[in-house]
Write an enzyme that holds these catalytic residues in place. Structure first.
Site, PDB file in Angstrom:
ATOM      1  N   THR A   1      64.938  -6.658  40.252  1.00  0.00           N
ATOM      2  CA  THR A   1      65.003  -7.778  39.299  1.00  0.00           C
ATOM      3  C   THR A   1      65.885  -7.457  38.101  1.00  0.00           C
ATOM      4  O   THR A   1      66.584  -8.328  37.571  1.00  0.00           O
ATOM      5  CB  THR A   1      63.570  -8.142  38.854  1.00  0.00           C
TER       6      THR A   1
ATOM      7  N   ASP B   1      58.789  -3.561  42.795  1.00  0.00           N
ATOM      8  CA  ASP B   1      57.782  -3.751  43.848  1.00  0.00           C
ATOM      9  C   ASP B   1      57.421  -2.452  44.554  1.00  0.00           C
ATOM     10  O   ASP B   1      56.280  -2.266  44.986  1.00  0.00           O
ATOM     11  CB  ASP B   1      58.263  -4.781  44.880  1.00  0.00           C
TER      12      ASP B   1
END
Ligand SMILES: NC(=O)C[C@H](N)C(=O)O
Length: 323
Positions: free
Chosen positions: A14, A91
């Protein structure tokens, strides 16, 4: 005066994501140079070497890629870097931190960071996290601490840190230990001294398969029974509570444990497995007697990384010395 050197690698996540097509979702787009351009303060800190090693959502990184990243990081230190920073998606950050921790046999800090907001979102946290990660990489106090994760002004130890929230800014925690330190007013503060570390030899093979199965209520044993024929060489169970399974799973796992290492961890988000409390079939005493290993405070995902590395370096016989 000689300036300190740090090397930064960007892998994606991200932190590197933005919207490239109006109306579409964000995707990895920014490489290392673009990231640095957004953080001019970095140039005041140190001499920087930046490389874009990937533009991946972190779910799509594999172990071979991580080994190549780690080789790059070791070369940076050999060439004079005082510390190394790696940016990636959050993640799988707790897994890559664990992977690197077991293989990082240097005193210099290897610091991982990421972001919870995309690079083009208001209040993007990537630049502040990278700046903090570089401060940690440059701190004398960071030596001999292995791999550290810096997120949201907190410093976490690799084997303790977990992603505990899917989208919040405060997404990382070390449930069993608490953070190892913080960055306050641009300064690095550690809450405790460095602790002893134990590394694993570099893997000599990378094709081994290690399964991770979660114990769930009233589960059948079909998947467990298929692991040997499917070619798996190791198994981690995210067990109930303090590391427990059902009676049928206890029977099935006894047969598996005769053929491959099996680690039982806890599916709870915090705490460790027990060793001498529960006496029922499927409890930890029964499982230990059947040749299974309890993970202690190592969460299931980290236990799987450990087992994969040990099998890959022909060191699985030493498993109990790591738990
Ligand atoms: N916050 C993030 O980085 C999540 C992103 N899905 C990743 O690549 O892991």
């Amino acid at each position: 005066m000689l300036r300190a050197k740090i090397s930064i690698a960007t892998l994606g996540g991200t932190l590197s994501m933005q919207r490239t097509t109006p109306g579409a979702g964000i995707t990895p787009a920014l490489g290392g140079e673009a990231l640095l351009a957004s953080i001019p303060e970095l140039n005041d800190l140190a001499e920087l070497q930046v490389e874009s090693l990937g533009l991946l959502p972190s779910a799509s990184m594999d172990f071979e890629f991580l080994l190549s990243v780690l080789s790059w990081a070791k070369r940076q230190v050999a060439q004079g870097a005082q510390g190394v920073v790696i940016t990636q998606g959050t993640d799988t950050l707790e897994e890559t931190a664990t992977f690197f921790e077991y293989l990082w046999d240097l005193d210099q800090p290897l610091v991982l960071t990421g972001a919870m907001r995309g690079a083009d979102q208001p209040g993007a946290d990537g630049p502040a996290n990278v700046l903090d990660a570089c401060r940690v990489a440059l701190s004398e106090d960071s030596t001999k601490r292995g791999v550290l994760v810096v997120m949201n002004a907190e410093i976490h130890q690799a084997l303790a840190v977990r992603k505990t929230h899917s989208l919040a800014m405060q997404a990382f925690a070390s449930p069993n230990l608490g953070p190892a330190g913080m960055i306050m007013e641009h300064r690095v503060h550690f809450a405790r001294p460095a602790s002893a570390r134990k590394t694993v030899p570099w893997p000599v093979r990378t094709r081994q398969k290690v399964a991770l199965l979660e114990a769930v209520l009233a589960a059948d044993t079909t998947l467990v029974e298929q692991l040997v024929p499917l070619g798996y060489e190791g198994l981690v169970i995210a067990g109930f509570g303090a590391g427990h399974v059902s009676e049928p799973w206890s029977t099935a796992l006894e047969a598996i444990a005769a053929q491959m290492p099996v680690i039982v961890s806890t599916r709870c988000g915090a705490g460790s497995t027990a060793v001498a409390t529960y006496g029922f079939k499927g409890g930890e005493i029964d499982l230990i007697n059947k040749g299974l290993h309890m993970s202690g405070g190592l969460c299931p995902r980290k236990a799987r990384i450990l087992l994969w590395l040990l099998i890959g370096s022909d060191s699985a016989h030493a498993l109990s010395t790591y738990l």
